[in-house]
Design a protein around this motif. Structure first.
Motif, PDB file in Angstrom:
ATOM      1  N   ALA A  29      39.079  34.965  36.462  1.00 57.59           N
ATOM      2  CA  ALA A  29      39.270  35.769  37.506  1.00 57.59           C
ATOM      3  C   ALA A  29      39.586  35.538  38.906  1.00 57.59           C
ATOM      4  N   LEU A  30      38.823  34.425  39.443  1.00 57.02           N
ATOM      5  CA  LEU A  30      38.991  34.259  41.011  1.00 57.02           C
ATOM      6  C   LEU A  30      39.705  33.037  40.962  1.00 57.02           C
ATOM      7  N   GLU A  31      40.733  32.386  39.723  1.00 55.36           N
ATOM      8  CA  GLU A  31      41.869  31.305  39.222  1.00 55.36           C
ATOM      9  C   GLU A  31      42.766  32.159  39.313  1.00 55.36           C
ATOM     10  N   PHE A  32      42.892  33.473  38.283  1.00 52.50           N
ATOM     11  CA  PHE A  32      44.237  33.437  38.107  1.00 52.50           C
ATOM     12  C   PHE A  32      44.698  35.302  38.553  1.00 52.50           C
ATOM     13  N   ARG A  33      43.735  35.241  39.219  1.00 49.98           N
ATOM     14  CA  ARG A  33      44.248  36.611  40.357  1.00 49.98           C
ATOM     15  C   ARG A  33      44.167  37.523  39.499  1.00 49.98           C
ATOM     16  N   PRO A  34      44.073  38.213  38.475  1.00 50.70           N
ATOM     17  CA  PRO A  34      45.272  39.081  37.708  1.00 50.70           C
ATOM     18  C   PRO A  34      44.486  40.642  38.689  1.00 50.70           C
ATOM     19  N   HIS A  35      46.233  40.987  38.341  1.00 48.18           N
ATOM     20  CA  HIS A  35      46.117  42.756  38.527  1.00 48.18           C
ATOM     21  C   HIS A  35      44.821  43.581  37.567  1.00 48.18           C
ATOM     22  N   LEU A  36      44.691  43.233  36.377  1.00 48.49           N
ATOM     23  CA  LEU A  36      44.051  43.953  35.678  1.00 48.49           C
ATOM     24  C   LEU A  36      42.872  43.214  34.861  1.00 48.49           C
ATOM     25  N   ALA A  37      41.391  43.752  34.364  1.00 51.25           N
ATOM     26  CA  ALA A  37      40.831  42.543  33.674  1.00 51.25           C
ATOM     27  C   ALA A  37      40.300  43.505  32.678  1.00 51.25           C
ATOM     28  N   ILE A  38      40.264  43.342  31.390  1.00 52.06           N
ATOM     29  CA  ILE A  38      40.186  44.115  30.458  1.00 52.06           C
ATOM     30  C   ILE A  38      38.110  43.518  30.283  1.00 52.06           C
ATOM     31  N   LEU A  39      37.774  44.442  30.082  1.00 53.01           N
ATOM     32  CA  LEU A  39      36.010  43.268  29.574  1.00 53.01           C
ATOM     33  C   LEU A  39      35.739  44.059  29.073  1.00 53.01           C
ATOM     34  N   ASP A  40      34.644  43.628  27.891  1.00 51.54           N
ATOM     35  CA  ASP A  40      33.750  43.887  26.895  1.00 51.54           C
ATOM     36  C   ASP A  40      32.340  43.950  27.450  1.00 51.54           C
ATOM     37  N   VAL A  41      31.993  44.710  26.712  1.00 48.78           N
ATOM     38  CA  VAL A  41      30.382  45.421  28.038  1.00 48.78           C
ATOM     39  C   VAL A  41      29.687  44.126  27.112  1.00 48.78           C
ATOM     40  N   MET A  42      29.393  43.548  25.556  1.00 47.88           N
ATOM     41  CA  MET A  42      28.677  43.271  25.260  1.00 47.88           C
ATOM     42  C   MET A  42      28.932  41.479  24.980  1.00 47.88           C
ATOM     43  N   GLN A  59      48.713  51.398  31.870  1.00 44.47           N
ATOM     44  CA  GLN A  59      49.705  51.817  33.086  1.00 44.47           C
ATOM     45  C   GLN A  59      49.582  52.416  33.534  1.00 44.47           C
ATOM     46  N   ALA A  60      48.609  53.569  33.626  1.00 41.41           N
ATOM     47  CA  ALA A  60      47.678  54.757  33.801  1.00 41.41           C
ATOM     48  C   ALA A  60      47.270  54.209  35.518  1.00 41.41           C
ATOM     49  N   ARG A  61      46.166  53.096  35.509  1.00 36.08           N
ATOM     50  CA  ARG A  61      45.491  52.346  36.054  1.00 36.08           C
ATOM     51  C   ARG A  61      46.028  51.611  37.055  1.00 36.08           C
ATOM     52  N   LEU A  62      47.503  50.972  36.546  1.00 31.65           N
ATOM     53  CA  LEU A  62      48.127  49.782  37.335  1.00 31.65           C
ATOM     54  C   LEU A  62      49.304  50.630  38.177  1.00 31.65           C
ATOM     55  N   ARG A  63      49.629  51.827  37.905  1.00 31.65           N
ATOM     56  CA  ARG A  63      50.013  52.852  38.807  1.00 31.65           C
ATOM     57  C   ARG A  63      49.112  53.464  39.117  1.00 31.65           C
ATOM     58  N   ASN A  64      48.238  53.973  39.187  1.00 30.10           N
ATOM     59  CA  ASN A  64      47.086  54.289  40.814  1.00 30.10           C
ATOM     60  C   ASN A  64      46.568  53.433  41.473  1.00 30.10           C
ATOM     61  N   GLN A  65      46.544  52.437  40.576  1.00 38.34           N
ATOM     62  CA  GLN A  65      46.060  50.639  41.512  1.00 38.34           C
ATOM     63  C   GLN A  65      46.756  50.061  42.348  1.00 38.34           C
TER      64      GLN A  65
END
Length: 228
Positions: free
Chosen positions: A46-59, A119-125
């Protein structure tokens, strides 16, 4: 060129088949995707790629999704976060949201729903990232805070605008009153859930939706926008 070109998404999950499936699907939609097999690698990426959005598994091994989202928020980077969990536990969802996650999905889930939530998250953020968006008879321009319905600009209060934008961007998804309150009014809203009914009624009036075919009520569950 798709509107999604140049938008970066980070995937983090320790199940290779899920990563492969999501990576392929998101790339087909035009997103730039990087993936990580565990939480520690996800944070470094994340620190290298600088994403707009992260999709993270909990476990995940090394570092779970909760710690990853907490560490991401500490960096101050503007990253949208959608968490994936195999357990429908209220405590897990609340913990993730309090640590800074923006949304969550329960496994298994439909890919189309994930796309809608992205899409909703990108639109809001990132309101300037995609420009205006069109869904069915709606055209939403977040830069102008304007919604056009069937070629007519709607006269909306700020709250009506945010509510209509939220439910249209999440069309096809059943949204509970609690979810709508959290996303439109905010977690610190101290009023009653009935305020949602009042605003939905107002929107239906302005949309000419007398038969509730556009904004449907699912009794005891919530609301769903069905686009014509």
């Amino acid at each position: 060129m798709k509107l999604t070109n140049g938008i970066k998404i980070l995937l983090a999950d320790d199940e290779p088949h899920i990563v492969q499936f999501l990576e392929l699907g998101l790339k087909n939609e035009g997103y730039e995707v990087c993936s990580a097999p565990d939480g520690s690698a996800a944070l470094d990426l994340a620190l290298e790629f600088r994403p707009h959005l992260a999709i993270l598994d909990v476990m995940m091994p090394e570092m779970d999704g909760f710690e990853v989202v907490e560490r991401l928020r500490e960096t101050g980077e503007n990253i949208g976060v959608i968490m994936l969990t195999a357990k429908d536990e209220v405590e897990d969802r609340v913990r993730g949201l309090r640590l800074g996650a923006d949304d969550y999905m329960i496994k298994p889930f439909a890919f189309d729903e994930l796309l809608a939530r992205i899409q909703a998250r990108l639109r809001n953020q990132f309101p300037d990232l995609l420009g205006e968006v069109v869904h069915g008879p709606f055209r939403i321009d977040d830069r102008r805070k304007e919604i056009v319905y069937r070629n007519q600009v709607m006269e909306l209060s700020p709250t009506e605008y945010e509510l209509l934008k939220f439910i249209v961007l999440n069309h096809g998804i059943v949204l509970s009153k609690a979810t709508i309150l959290d996303r439109v009014w905010g977690y610190d809203f101290g009023g009653e859930e009935n305020i949602v009914e009042v605003y939905i009624r107002s929107l239906r009036d302005k949309l000419g939706d007398k038969e509730h075919k556009l904004i449907r009520t699912l009794r005891g569950v919530g609301y769903r926008v069905d686009l014509q």
